[in-house]
Design an enzyme around this catalytic site. Sequence first.
Site, PDB file in Angstrom:
ATOM      1  CE1 TYR A 244      -3.459   3.247   0.757  1.00  0.00           C
ATOM      2  CE2 TYR A 244      -2.001   3.001   2.692  1.00  0.00           C
ATOM      3  CZ  TYR A 244      -2.965   3.448   2.171  1.00  0.00           C
ATOM      4  OH  TYR A 244      -2.952   4.879   1.972  1.00  0.00           O
TER       5      TYR A 244
HETATM    6  O1  LIG Z   1      -3.279   6.552   7.300  1.00  0.00           O
HETATM    7  C1  LIG Z   1      -2.853   5.153   6.872  1.00  0.00           C
HETATM    8  O2  LIG Z   1      -1.166   5.279   6.898  1.00  0.00           O
HETATM    9  C2  LIG Z   1      -3.299   4.222   6.776  1.00  0.00           C
HETATM   10  O3  LIG Z   1      -4.722   4.644   8.136  1.00  0.00           O
HETATM   11  C3  LIG Z   1      -4.897   3.499   8.463  1.00  0.00           C
HETATM   12  O4  LIG Z   1      -4.421   2.059   8.544  1.00  0.00           O
HETATM   13  P1  LIG Z   1      -3.970   2.177  10.245  1.00  0.00           P
HETATM   14  O5  LIG Z   1      -3.664   3.073  10.392  1.00  0.00           O
HETATM   15  O6  LIG Z   1      -2.994   0.729  10.226  1.00  0.00           O
HETATM   16  O7  LIG Z   1      -5.459   2.385  10.635  1.00  0.00           O
HETATM   17  P2  LIG Z   1      -6.201   0.617  11.492  1.00  0.00           P
HETATM   18  O8  LIG Z   1      -6.081  -0.529   9.971  1.00  0.00           O
HETATM   19  O9  LIG Z   1      -7.385   1.277  11.631  1.00  0.00           O
HETATM   20  O10 LIG Z   1      -5.779   0.211  12.203  1.00  0.00           O
HETATM   21  C4  LIG Z   1      -5.749   1.224  13.781  1.00  0.00           C
HETATM   22  C5  LIG Z   1      -4.663   0.680  15.283  1.00  0.00           C
HETATM   23  O11 LIG Z   1      -5.286  -0.517  15.404  1.00  0.00           O
HETATM   24  C6  LIG Z   1      -4.462  -1.758  15.503  1.00  0.00           C
HETATM   25  N1  LIG Z   1      -5.302  -2.883  14.868  1.00  0.00           N
HETATM   26  C7  LIG Z   1      -5.661  -2.592  13.757  1.00  0.00           C
HETATM   27  C8  LIG Z   1      -6.400  -3.962  13.504  1.00  0.00           C
HETATM   28  C9  LIG Z   1      -6.488  -4.259  15.019  1.00  0.00           C
HETATM   29  O12 LIG Z   1      -7.709  -5.370  14.568  1.00  0.00           O
HETATM   30  N2  LIG Z   1      -6.147  -4.537  15.768  1.00  0.00           N
HETATM   31  C10 LIG Z   1      -5.272  -3.748  15.783  1.00  0.00           C
HETATM   32  O13 LIG Z   1      -4.825  -2.813  16.930  1.00  0.00           O
HETATM   33  C11 LIG Z   1      -3.041  -1.094  13.902  1.00  0.00           C
HETATM   34  O14 LIG Z   1      -2.036  -1.578  13.954  1.00  0.00           O
HETATM   35  C12 LIG Z   1      -3.229   0.220  13.784  1.00  0.00           C
HETATM   36  O15 LIG Z   1      -2.346   0.909  14.931  1.00  0.00           O
HETATM   37  C13 LIG Z   1      -5.945   2.989   7.208  1.00  0.00           C
HETATM   38  O16 LIG Z   1      -6.660   2.327   6.578  1.00  0.00           O
HETATM   39  C14 LIG Z   1      -4.967   3.062   5.489  1.00  0.00           C
HETATM   40  O17 LIG Z   1      -5.789   3.073   4.504  1.00  0.00           O
HETATM   41  C15 LIG Z   1      -4.089   4.200   5.466  1.00  0.00           C
HETATM   42  O18 LIG Z   1      -4.372   5.615   5.409  1.00  0.00           O
END
Ligand SMILES: O=C(O)[C@H]1O[C@H](OP(=O)(O)OP(=O)(O)OC[C@H]2O[C@@H](n3ccc(=O)[nH]c3=O)[C@H](O)[C@@H]2O)[C@H](O)[C@@H](O)[C@H]1O
Length: 444
Positions: A244
């Site tokens: 991504y």
């Molecule tokens: O700004 C970005 O660069 C990206 O932001 C978003 O990605 P992330 O920051 O990863 O958000 P998100 O999936 O909500 O996980 C949030 C937290 O929960 C943790 N997480 C996640 C899933 C889970 O089951 N458990 C968990 O702890 C996980 O490890 C993380 O620490 C967008 O989806 C992406 O499209 C992109 O825009």
Amino acid sequence: MQYHTMIGGSSPPDTSKTTKLERYNSYIRRVNSTKLLQASSKLLFRVTLLVALILIFFFTINYPPLSSDHHNIHSTQNFISSAFYGSGAAWEKQVRHSSTPRRPNGFSILVTGAAGFVGSHCSLALKKRGDGVLGLDNFNSYYDPSLKRARQQLLSKHQIFIVEGDINDAQLLNKLFDIVPFSHILHLAAQAGVRYAMQNPLSYVNSNVAGFVNLLEVAKSADPQPAIVPFSETDRTDQPASLYAATKKAGEEIAHTYNHIYGLSLTGLRFFTVYGPWGRPDMAYFFFTKDILHGKGINVYVTQDEKEVARDFTFVDDIVKGCVGALDTAEKSTGKGGKKRAPAQLRVYNLGNTAPVTVGKLVGILENLLSVKAKKHVIKMPRNGDVPFTHANVSQAYRDFGYKPTTDLATGLRKFVKWYVGYYGIESRVKGVIDSTTNEHSHD
Ligand SMILES: O=C(O)[C@H]1O[C@H](OP(=O)(O)OP(=O)(O)OC[C@H]2O[C@@H](n3ccc(=O)[nH]c3=O)[C@H](O)[C@@H]2O)[C@H](O)[C@@H](O)[C@H]1O
């Protein structure tokens, strides 16, 4: 993740040549019936069939499916259907009406991904201040398309029309630019989600690389050339941790080329974990809310050495302010007829909240708002491209257009939960949130 499994398991639409042929023939027959009312001879039908066969062959060699996944199937379908959508006088009138500014020196903006989370919020904000806004969205099924349709309805109430089509459809894009002399493109159509890239890598290449290049190709030849904001959503380093991020990084490099060769004015915005009302169900804060309310367990990730993971969660209204600030300070493109006349603007900004919060704390805030204890499973973060920590430095966005986030996570999540229970009709289950929420800004 459950949403991803659900998507992977959904039955793909039928794209057999026979179906395409039938659909195309029915379109051709409709066109012919209005133009040549009485001329339905056998000969005409044979000619039509031949044309259809040639065109389908043409589509196939110009738009080879990158894989058999449903996203690419959607792109191919949209290419064919857009010929139908884009042909009527009523359709053109809607396109013109939606993109006409209602304030002096207002912009005329094409918003790609307008039925998406950030796209819908930005479209409304721009329309409300008097800019002309035309949406473009392929309504793919990466997450629940009914949520995208509900956003479309909301936009339509504010006289914003969304053209149903794909950024890979050059014919459709050219047609839109023939109808409207767009001053700006707000390019938010992208394949998002860090973890889904493990399941469907080609969807990222199709939207974030091929689709972006297609859009730039059309923009470079448009007269006047539009300014493009943003050309990228996220990247963090020169060694991206996920596919991504790699496709987003590629977008930044490609943008440099188009700026350099063709004089397109381009601004990249890197969003940091945007959340809020009308958000994306594939994101943790969204499905945590759902699972906590259903008494289902949630996975809270920690790093391999068991440290908490944290994100610079950014409320959507702050992101909208950043997008509008970037649009307002975008300079005109300098090229004409595919040739650069002078150096053009090229910028990249971080838009974040500048205050990282751990996932544990996020869950704690949700537990408070929902008055339900979460069933937490603390597990090590799968090695799938997630990074342990994000923290935006927004000093350049502050310097250039006064970007300053104002919503902390607890305030923003309260607004999200209020929207969530209203949207899904479960207000009675979390009454406290509704009563104590004041001063609502988000479009809910
Ligand atoms: O700004 C970005 O660069 C990206 O932001 C978003 O990605 P992330 O920051 O990863 O958000 P998100 O999936 O909500 O996980 C949030 C937290 O929960 C943790 N997480 C996640 C899933 C889970 O089951 N458990 C968990 O702890 C996980 O490890 C993380 O620490 C967008 O989806 C992406 O499209 C992109 O825009």
